[in-house]
Each structure stands twice: as C-alpha cells, then as structure tokens.
Design a protein around this motif. Sequence first.
Motif, PDB file in Angstrom:
ATOM      1  N   HIS A 297      -2.327 -13.941  -5.500  1.00  0.00           N
ATOM      2  CA  HIS A 297      -3.659 -14.249  -6.805  1.00  0.00           C
ATOM      3  C   HIS A 297      -3.214 -15.068  -7.588  1.00  0.00           C
ATOM      4  O   HIS A 297      -3.522 -16.744  -7.611  1.00  0.00           O
ATOM      5  N   ALA A 298      -2.014 -15.528  -7.285  1.00  0.00           N
ATOM      6  CA  ALA A 298      -0.960 -16.656  -9.044  1.00  0.00           C
ATOM      7  C   ALA A 298      -0.374 -17.338  -8.664  1.00  0.00           C
ATOM      8  O   ALA A 298      -1.811 -19.203  -8.798  1.00  0.00           O
ATOM      9  N   VAL A 299      -0.658 -17.421  -7.874  1.00  0.00           N
ATOM     10  CA  VAL A 299       0.297 -18.467  -7.202  1.00  0.00           C
ATOM     11  C   VAL A 299      -0.999 -19.133  -6.174  1.00  0.00           C
ATOM     12  O   VAL A 299      -1.040 -20.417  -6.378  1.00  0.00           O
ATOM     13  N   ARG A 300      -1.461 -18.492  -5.682  1.00  0.00           N
ATOM     14  CA  ARG A 300      -2.818 -19.097  -4.737  1.00  0.00           C
ATOM     15  C   ARG A 300      -3.931 -20.068  -5.784  1.00  0.00           C
ATOM     16  O   ARG A 300      -3.944 -21.482  -6.173  1.00  0.00           O
ATOM     17  N   HIS A 301      -4.124 -19.373  -7.022  1.00  0.00           N
ATOM     18  CA  HIS A 301      -4.705 -20.138  -8.714  1.00  0.00           C
ATOM     19  C   HIS A 301      -4.565 -21.478  -8.989  1.00  0.00           C
ATOM     20  O   HIS A 301      -5.051 -21.930  -9.440  1.00  0.00           O
ATOM     21  N   ALA A 302      -3.279 -21.499  -9.173  1.00  0.00           N
ATOM     22  CA  ALA A 302      -2.024 -22.059  -9.526  1.00  0.00           C
ATOM     23  C   ALA A 302      -1.903 -23.610  -8.827  1.00  0.00           C
ATOM     24  O   ALA A 302      -1.080 -24.305  -9.187  1.00  0.00           O
ATOM     25  N   HIS A 303      -2.242 -22.918  -7.515  1.00  0.00           N
ATOM     26  CA  HIS A 303      -1.852 -23.984  -6.398  1.00  0.00           C
ATOM     27  C   HIS A 303      -0.042 -23.788  -6.875  1.00  0.00           C
ATOM     28  O   HIS A 303       0.240 -25.329  -6.305  1.00  0.00           O
ATOM     29  N   LEU A 304       0.782 -23.021  -6.220  1.00  0.00           N
ATOM     30  CA  LEU A 304       2.193 -23.308  -6.840  1.00  0.00           C
ATOM     31  C   LEU A 304       3.416 -23.236  -5.575  1.00  0.00           C
ATOM     32  O   LEU A 304       4.596 -23.870  -5.045  1.00  0.00           O
ATOM     33  N   LEU A 305       2.371 -22.057  -4.780  1.00  0.00           N
ATOM     34  CA  LEU A 305       3.681 -21.915  -3.720  1.00  0.00           C
ATOM     35  C   LEU A 305       3.542 -22.726  -1.578  1.00  0.00           C
ATOM     36  O   LEU A 305       2.705 -22.726  -2.241  1.00  0.00           O
ATOM     37  N   PRO A 306       3.995 -23.815  -1.799  1.00  0.00           N
ATOM     38  CA  PRO A 306       3.799 -24.368  -0.461  1.00  0.00           C
ATOM     39  C   PRO A 306       3.777 -23.510   0.014  1.00  0.00           C
ATOM     40  O   PRO A 306       4.624 -22.510   0.736  1.00  0.00           O
ATOM     41  N   GLY A 307       3.240 -23.876   1.582  1.00  0.00           N
ATOM     42  CA  GLY A 307       3.198 -23.182   3.128  1.00  0.00           C
ATOM     43  C   GLY A 307       4.219 -22.902   3.860  1.00  0.00           C
ATOM     44  O   GLY A 307       4.651 -24.174   3.554  1.00  0.00           O
ATOM     45  N   GLY A 308       4.197 -22.239   4.119  1.00  0.00           N
ATOM     46  CA  GLY A 308       5.438 -22.632   5.713  1.00  0.00           C
ATOM     47  C   GLY A 308       7.060 -22.258   5.102  1.00  0.00           C
ATOM     48  O   GLY A 308       7.720 -21.792   5.735  1.00  0.00           O
ATOM     49  N   THR A 309       6.595 -21.211   3.789  1.00  0.00           N
ATOM     50  CA  THR A 309       7.657 -20.559   3.362  1.00  0.00           C
ATOM     51  C   THR A 309       8.430 -19.406   3.610  1.00  0.00           C
ATOM     52  O   THR A 309       7.375 -18.187   4.641  1.00  0.00           O
ATOM     53  N   GLU A 310       9.527 -19.155   4.100  1.00  0.00           N
ATOM     54  CA  GLU A 310       9.457 -17.640   3.900  1.00  0.00           C
ATOM     55  C   GLU A 310       8.232 -16.797   3.071  1.00  0.00           C
ATOM     56  O   GLU A 310       7.480 -15.775   3.524  1.00  0.00           O
ATOM     57  N   LEU A 311       8.693 -16.934   1.603  1.00  0.00           N
ATOM     58  CA  LEU A 311       7.856 -15.972   0.634  1.00  0.00           C
ATOM     59  C   LEU A 311       5.878 -16.400   1.053  1.00  0.00           C
ATOM     60  O   LEU A 311       5.068 -15.093   0.568  1.00  0.00           O
ATOM     61  N   GLY A 312       5.605 -17.679   1.269  1.00  0.00           N
ATOM     62  CA  GLY A 312       4.414 -17.980   1.368  1.00  0.00           C
ATOM     63  C   GLY A 312       4.216 -17.359   2.569  1.00  0.00           C
ATOM     64  O   GLY A 312       2.674 -16.769   2.495  1.00  0.00           O
ATOM     65  N   ASP A 313       4.568 -17.230   3.945  1.00  0.00           N
ATOM     66  CA  ASP A 313       3.943 -16.105   5.180  1.00  0.00           C
ATOM     67  C   ASP A 313       4.001 -14.463   4.464  1.00  0.00           C
ATOM     68  O   ASP A 313       3.567 -14.056   5.076  1.00  0.00           O
ATOM     69  N   PHE A 314       4.794 -14.517   3.956  1.00  0.00           N
ATOM     70  CA  PHE A 314       5.130 -12.781   3.143  1.00  0.00           C
ATOM     71  C   PHE A 314       3.343 -12.809   2.821  1.00  0.00           C
ATOM     72  O   PHE A 314       3.320 -11.356   3.354  1.00  0.00           O
ATOM     73  N   LEU A 315       3.162 -13.555   1.380  1.00  0.00           N
ATOM     74  CA  LEU A 315       2.126 -13.011   0.989  1.00  0.00           C
ATOM     75  C   LEU A 315       0.841 -14.262   1.779  1.00  0.00           C
ATOM     76  O   LEU A 315      -0.864 -13.022   1.506  1.00  0.00           O
ATOM     77  N   PHE A 316       1.575 -14.591   2.656  1.00  0.00           N
ATOM     78  CA  PHE A 316      -0.258 -15.109   3.098  1.00  0.00           C
ATOM     79  C   PHE A 316      -0.934 -14.848   4.251  1.00  0.00           C
ATOM     80  O   PHE A 316      -1.614 -14.890   5.086  1.00  0.00           O
ATOM     81  N   ALA A 317       0.413 -14.594   5.655  1.00  0.00           N
ATOM     82  CA  ALA A 317       0.349 -15.172   6.368  1.00  0.00           C
ATOM     83  C   ALA A 317       1.593 -13.773   7.369  1.00  0.00           C
ATOM     84  O   ALA A 317       2.477 -14.036   7.797  1.00  0.00           O
ATOM     85  N   PRO A 318       1.311 -12.967   7.352  1.00  0.00           N
ATOM     86  CA  PRO A 318       2.344 -11.850   7.506  1.00  0.00           C
ATOM     87  C   PRO A 318       2.940 -11.185   8.668  1.00  0.00           C
ATOM     88  O   PRO A 318       4.036 -10.941   8.874  1.00  0.00           O
ATOM     89  N   ARG A 319       2.365 -11.996   9.076  1.00  0.00           N
ATOM     90  CA  ARG A 319       2.251 -11.783  11.222  1.00  0.00           C
ATOM     91  C   ARG A 319       2.423 -12.351  11.802  1.00  0.00           C
ATOM     92  O   ARG A 319       3.347 -12.905  13.368  1.00  0.00           O
ATOM     93  N   ARG A 320       2.941 -13.535  10.917  1.00  0.00           N
ATOM     94  CA  ARG A 320       3.281 -14.752  11.841  1.00  0.00           C
ATOM     95  C   ARG A 320       4.646 -15.078  11.517  1.00  0.00           C
ATOM     96  O   ARG A 320       5.545 -15.737  12.792  1.00  0.00           O
TER      97      ARG A 320
END
Length: 471
Positions: free
Chosen positions: A151-174
Amino acid sequence: MAETFSDLVAAEDVLLFVNAAVTASGQREFRSTADEQRLSLDFLHAYVRVNYRPLYAASLALDINDHNAALVVERLLRHADEAGPQEKRLEGRLVAARLATLPPPRVYRLFDALRAARVNNRRTRAVMRDWLASRPDLAHDAVKYRAGLKHAVRHAHLLPGGTELGDFLFAPRRRARYDDPRLDARRRARHEQAALYELPFTVAEGFAARHGVPRAVFLERMAPRMTRLERLRAQGRAGVPAAGLAAMPLTRLALYALSLGFEERAARRAELTGALRAAARRAAGPHAGTWGRVAAVLDDSYSSYGSGVKRRRPLAVALGCHFLLEALARPGGYAPLWTSGSTDPLMARPWGPTPLGARILDALETGPQRLLIVSDGWDNAPPGLAGEVLRVWRTRLDPERRTSVVHLNPVYDADGFDVRRLAPCVPTAGVRDAEDLPSLVEIAQFAEGRTGLAELRAYLDRRVALFLGDA
C-alpha cells in the motif's frame, strides 16, 4: 518579562496534552471505554495542533507513546498547509527522527491511515520515500509486512515495475522463482514445509497451521529465528526456554513477570528479581544511587488490573517503578509502601481498595527527600484523604518543600482530558513505561504552576535539540 495569564494557560494546555500523549493509547481502561478514549484524544490533538502547532510538533521529542506519536505525525502531514517554511523544515526532521524509533508495523499502519485519508502531497511522499529508503532490508519487510509495504509504495508511487520486489508485491505469479532467498521461501512455503523455517516467525505461523505442523515441533525448530519477545510469548505454552530476560525493557519485563502464576513466580524468584534489578539499573543509568532517601506509594488496588486489552498494565508500571526507585535511591534509603500492605513486590496482584491517604502518611513518616506516588489517582479508602494529607503537608508542615512530592499516573482519564490528580499542590505527570520515570519527574516541575510558557519552551527546545542530535 513577566508571564501573562494566556502564557500560563498555554503552558497548562501543553502539559495536559503531554500527560495524555504519554498515557492514553485509545484502548479501553478500567473506567472508560475505547470509544471514550479515542474521542477524548481526538479532541486534544485537534486543540493543541491548531493553537500550539510548534509545541505540538515538539512533543515528538518527548517520551510520548507510539500511538500518540503516530497520531501527531499523521495530523502534521494531513494539515501541512498550517505551517510556514521554517516550521515545515523542523517538523520534517522531527517526523523523520520519530519514525525511525517506531516499530515498523506502527509506521505501515500510519501510512495506511494517510492513504485512507487521501493525503498524498509532496511532503507525505517524501516522508514515505525516506523512511522506506532507511529500512535495512525491504525484502524482509515485503515478506513480513507485505500488505503495508504494498500500500505504501503504491500510494507514493515509489517502486518501479519489473523489479523482483515489485513483482513479488504486485504480480506474485509472474516469476517461477525469486533470486532473493526470503522472497522465494515465501513462494515455496505454500507447498513446502521446509520453507517455513526460512521465514519470520509471525509469517511462518500461518503456514504451519495450514500444513498441520504440531505446535511444539514448530516452536522448537523456529526457536533460532524468534525474537526475544516472541520467545517470551511462547514460553510456558510449549516449553520454549526464555533467554536473555535481563536484556528486556523494564516495563515489558514487569508485565511478563505478572503474567506468570504465583507458583512459577516463587519458583523463579531469583531469576525474575535479578532480571528486574538489572533492567532497573540500566534504566537508572548515571542517576543510580543519586536520589538520596526515597519513599514510594505504589498502587496495587483492584483498579490496577487495567482492562482486558491492557491487562495488569498499571500494576506493571508500579512494579517497574519500584525496582527503578530502588536503583535510584541511595543504598538502604528506599522505602516502598504498597496500598494493599504487601511487602513482596514480585507477588503483587490487583486487589482491594485504594487507601492512598494512609500510605502517604506512612511514607512521609520515614522522612524522605523524595516521595513518589504511582497510582491512577482514585483514592477511595476514604475518598479524598490523600488530597487533604498532601494539602496539609505542603501548606502547614513542609512549606519550604524539603520533601519533593511527585504523583505519576499510568491511566488517562477520558472525561477529564488528563490524568487524574490527587491535589493541586502536588505535580502530576502521566507515565506509560517505568523506565521514563526520571525524565517525567523532571517535566513534572512544570505542572506545579510556578513556571510558565517561556520555561516550558526552553525545556522543549533542549529536548528537541537532544532528540535531533543538535546539542
């Protein structure tokens, strides 16, 4: 320059807020509901923020509890337009320094509250970005506090897409697997029992229940990965040995001791007493043995039980203060008096009425240089005797103030917007953790009505400078 009446009122208002912010946590107390607590606190925060915003922000440098620190930060960020550029700079430093001391779950809940309130200005995004950047291991946070971080990174637009951490949070089955071992352990734990023991304890608990792992087996294998507090919580339920009791904070250790049955307390008397005294010596620091002759009136009446959500909290504060005052007094110069008449603090239990007046008389007869009263202030055996004893003592028997008297109250009175006081002639300060006692006794001097806003501002400036490392 003489203090004006408005200055004295302002000083009293700020001290009232500090007492509330130290003791109140928005939870049910012995004599008030959670809703009453929250309503009372919301009013105080709004009143002090609007009328004394610089002092409201400076309270972050004091020993206010985590609940109120988070509320102060939230309201400073939500109403950022009320501050000027210089105030914003100081507030930003105070907010960053205070967030660094808060437990991560508390900060993530604060960010969720800002998100729910749609507070997303540049200042708020900067606070979120800087706090997340200071975290030692975001992968650990992603596993343990997944929803909060997401919720924090989405609200503040902090985590770029495509990163491993970003995929874990927002696209865990990718991804079929993750390079980070903790992220991959979280993925594997859904279908592999061995992966449980690579996860944080609180995360692994849920997977262990899903896989049907026996509790005793799970706790034994997780013991090396458990924190000290997790070990304490687990002890007694599955035979997990407690380790490092002497390293626990004083009040938390007192709560743990009081949670044990009388037989276990008696069997572990040497261990528990040694740990409490070690914690008290750490809390006393350089002040150990410097307070001269000290007498304490400690409340273990029935109301010291607290409530179902704050079980035995007031009694634990009194027990912690007992051991701390023993360390602060000169050797052999400490006289504790419990309201129940007990002489065995380790066996304390919430029981009986609150004969504060009689115990205060007994304490004053010992001729102390300092008298500390730790009580919720509900003197009822008989009602009002404590206030009358203190009034006569201060006005007739000791007008020169040879004996310093301070009342520390661990319970917030929602109806009175303050902690309950015993007598106008005796300063009262709110207390949540016994280890804060020395600093609370210092700030209690401002509650006597003999100092005004200028002295209070100077004191707060010193605390802010120390807190920010400028002194």
